[in-house]
Write an enzyme that holds these catalytic residues in place. Structure first.
Site, mmCIF file in Angstrom:
data_model
loop_
_atom_site.group_PDB
_atom_site.id
_atom_site.type_symbol
_atom_site.label_atom_id
_atom_site.label_comp_id
_atom_site.label_asym_id
_atom_site.label_seq_id
_atom_site.Cartn_x
_atom_site.Cartn_y
_atom_site.Cartn_z
ATOM 1 N N GLU A 163 0.789 -1.240 0.000
ATOM 2 C CA GLU A 163 0.000 0.000 0.000
ATOM 3 C C GLU A 163 0.824 1.295 0.000
ATOM 4 O O GLU A 163 0.565 2.186 0.818
ATOM 5 C CB GLU A 163 -0.968 -0.009 1.198
ATOM 6 C CG GLU A 163 -1.872 -1.233 1.205
ATOM 7 C CD GLU A 163 -2.807 -1.293 2.417
ATOM 8 O OE1 GLU A 163 -2.652 -0.481 3.337
ATOM 9 O OE2 GLU A 163 -3.682 -2.164 2.427
ATOM 10 N N GLU B 233 -5.950 -10.399 -2.096
ATOM 11 C CA GLU B 233 -6.789 -10.350 -0.878
ATOM 12 C C GLU B 233 -8.256 -10.211 -1.274
ATOM 13 O O GLU B 233 -8.909 -9.233 -0.927
ATOM 14 C CB GLU B 233 -6.370 -9.176 0.020
ATOM 15 C CG GLU B 233 -4.907 -9.199 0.408
ATOM 16 C CD GLU B 233 -4.474 -8.070 1.332
ATOM 17 O OE1 GLU B 233 -5.343 -7.437 1.954
ATOM 18 O OE2 GLU B 233 -3.258 -7.827 1.423
HETATM 19 C C1 XIL Z 1 -5.892 -7.405 8.120
HETATM 20 C C2 XIL Z 1 -6.144 -8.713 8.871
HETATM 21 O O1 XIL Z 1 -7.010 -9.513 8.112
HETATM 22 C C3 XIL Z 1 -6.716 -8.416 10.235
HETATM 23 O O2 XIL Z 1 -6.793 -9.614 11.004
HETATM 24 C C4 XIL Z 1 -5.851 -7.402 10.982
HETATM 25 O O3 XIL Z 1 -6.480 -7.055 12.197
HETATM 26 C C5 XIL Z 1 -5.639 -6.159 10.135
HETATM 27 O O4 XIL Z 1 -5.095 -6.542 8.886
HETATM 28 N N1 XIL Z 1 -4.755 -5.091 3.661
HETATM 29 C C6 XIL Z 1 -3.720 -5.926 4.005
HETATM 30 C C7 XIL Z 1 -3.917 -6.963 5.060
HETATM 31 O O5 XIL Z 1 -2.656 -5.892 3.343
HETATM 32 O O6 XIL Z 1 -2.737 -7.250 5.756
HETATM 33 C C8 XIL Z 1 -4.999 -6.591 6.031
HETATM 34 O O7 XIL Z 1 -5.231 -7.692 6.905
HETATM 35 C C9 XIL Z 1 -6.239 -6.202 5.264
HETATM 36 C C10 XIL Z 1 -6.007 -5.010 4.362
#
Ligand code: XIL
Length: 552
Positions: free
Chosen positions: A164, A268
């Site tokens: 990000e 994701e």
């Molecule tokens: C999220 C996890 O799923 C949660 O358990 C944690 O509390 C916060 O992070 N983008 C990303 C991930 O790159 O690492 C994030 O994951 C979601 C958004």
């Protein structure tokens, strides 16, 4: 004979109720007779899931192995977990996850080496608690990346090296950017490559279908390649909703990303069905599940046609454990392929056997319908509430989407040129400690001039943000606005003039409109935000939840 039976059934009932409440079931388990998902898509791409260490045994583990060919640790490989104190590395959970995968022939995506979130507190500080120097932070970056990447050399096939790094205005303001400068990105890739020359190295990004941000991401990848930085691919996160982004926008964006010439991973993937934080529990509305299944099917058709996609990873598999049910706040949601009991949802069948799906349905997003009024009048834009403002009715900004904190009230006026907005905020402690504009104490004004309440921003849509020192930021297609701010005895006031461009300023005209107050209560992050109308976190990209402002 009867009695024990009754006792037993009461007991069973109590047990099943308890399980229902925790969304687990004694018979939660994988269905044995359904096809494995990854096997079906082998000729196109790997299919993966994120996983927590608590899911490495029992039914969740069984399901993960049956349906996925790749895993990503959800949290245990983030810097706050791996190096909680400088020089103290804790690898137990990460090792367990990697060992689990290696023993079962699953690929592992490492996530994530450099990010602006989930970092240990010491990382950006020197020994006196001040800001660490550039030189020292580069040394920390190198030690961290080399220690972690070399430990899993040959076991982790792809790394999210930088997570990000952009936002819609360019490079994201973060401590990495602030202390090291833009070269932190390139340095991270070089350190990772030195530690494992064979691992595939990715830049991973969120909200990648947003047009302006897409351009920024592609420019960044091209410039890294031009500098011969060892970047192999781009990760597209794909946290999407039932409504946003539209399939044509996804198709267009994937075509542009494909032309970059680097590997693409969907990293994701999940699809939120509920944005209303007041809905805390319950079953998914059946028509939403039908639409979700069709939308997943449509997306996978696009993925299959995008030649450079080699991995599609879901952000979880079990609805009740999705991060969307607890982050940033607790709410109900059903974004994944399997339900709380690990049973396949229609979404699963959309990808495996679409013939089993009921006919598609059209869903209209439920939006609040508060109507507010803007009254004719022209104020002086100076942050002071002239007498003319008393003619306009107040719109209370008291619906909390996250946390509890600052509230306020807005008023609107209009004339032949401008829409005027005056927002009085009650906030006893003013802070703009965070590098992210949206986390600073600030007021946001959302305007959808044509009031078409669209699922994505069109030319007439804009988000304006003014903080308590009159720093300005925006999103969408903003007009040139004038703003003024005054600090008051119990907070601050923001006054703004926003020129009309698409709406006709005359009595009876309706425009889509919303107000938001962001509150940092001193910790350097947004702890709460409140709205006039839209109870969701979607207003920055979706205007369908805005209220309606009627010109009087
Ligand atoms: C999220 C996890 O799923 C949660 O358990 C944690 O509390 C916060 O992070 N983008 C990303 C991930 O790159 O690492 C994030 O994951 C979601 C958004």
């Amino acid at each position: 004979m009867k009695r024990p039976c009754l006792v037993l059934s009461i007991l069973c009932c109590a047990v099943s109720l308890a399980f229902a409440q925790t969304q687990e079931s004694p018979d939660a388990g994988t269905e044995k007779d359904i096809p494995g998902l990854a096997a079906l898509y082998r000729k196109y791409f790997d299919i993966g899931t994120c996983i927590e260490t608590t899911q490495l045994a029992g039914a969740p583990a069984e399901l993960a192995v049956k349906h996925f060919s790749s895993i990503t640790p959800e949290n245990c490989m983030k810097p706050e977990r791996i190096e909680p104190a400088e020089g103290t590395f804790t690898f137990d959970a990460a090792d367990a996850t990697v060992d689990f995968a290696v023993a079962r022939g699953l690929k592992v995506r490492g996530h994530t080496l450099v990010w602006h979130q989930q970092n240990p507190k010491w990382l950006f500080k020197d020994e006196n608690g001040g800001k660490v120097s550039k030189k020292a932070l580069i040394a920390r970056l190198e030690t961290y990346i080399k220690t972690v990447v070399s430990r899993y050399r040959g076991k982790i096939y792809a790394w999210d090296v930088v997570n990000e790094p952009t936002d819609s205005n360019g490079l994201r303001r973060s401590e990495w950017l602030d202390i090291i400068g833009p070269e932190y990105i390139e340095l991270a890739f070089r350190f990772a490559h030195e530690a494992d020359p064979k691992a595939k190295l990715f830049l991973n990004e969120i909200d990648t279908i947003d047009g302006k941000k897409g351009d920024t991401i592609r420019t960044l990848v091209r410039s890294l390649r031009a500098k011969k930085a060892p970047i192999d691919g781009l990760g597209l996160q794909f946290h999407i909703t039932l409504f946003y982004p539209g399939i044509p926008a996804v198709s267009d964006a994937l075509r542009k990303y494909n032309a970059l010439g680097v590997d693409l991973h969907i990293t994701e993937l999940d699809m939120s069905l509920n944005a209303d934080t007041k809905v805390k529990r319950g079953n998914a509305p059946p028509d939403l599940l039908v639409r979700q299944a069709h939308r997943y099917r449509e997306l996978f058709e696009l993925f299959k046609r995008t030649k450079r996609i080699t991995n599609v990873t879901f952000w979880g598999f079990q609805d009740s454990r999705s991060w969307l049910t607890y982050s940033p706040t607790i709410k109900a949601d059903w974004p994944l392929l399997f339900d709380a009991y690990l049973k396949p949802k229609l979404a699963f069948w959309g990808l495996v056997d679409p013939a089993r799906l009921p006919a598609d349905v059209e869903i209209k997003q439920a939006g609040n319908t508060f109507a507010g009024f803007a009254v004719k009048g022209t104020p002086l834009v100076d942050g002071v509430e002239d007498a003319v403002w008393t003619k306009a009715p107040a719109m209370d900004i008291v619906i909390f989407v996250q946390g509890k904190g600052a509230t306020g009230a807005g008023r609107a006026l209009w004339d032949g040129k401008n829409l005027y907005v005056f927002v009085k905020v009650k906030d006893p402690l003013l802070s703009k400690k965070s590098a992210n504009d949206y986390e600073q104490d600030s007021v946001e004004i959302f305007v959808d001039e044509k009031n078409n309440k669209s699922f994505d921003y069109k030319e007439d849509d804009a988000q304006y943000r003014v903080n308590f020192t009159n720093d300005f930021s925006s999103r969408g297609n903003p007009a040139k606005i004038v703003s003024a701010v005054a600090v008051t005895s119990d907070g601050y006031a923001v006054e703004a003039a926003i020129p009309f461009r698409f709406a006709l300023p005359k009595p009876g005209t309706k425009i889509g409109f919303d107000l938001q107050i962001n509150d940092d209560q001193g910790k350097g992050r947004r702890e709460s935000y409140s709205k006039w109308n839209d109870p969701t976190n979607e207003s920055y990209r979706n205007t369908s939840g805005f209220g309606t402002l009627v010109l009087k």
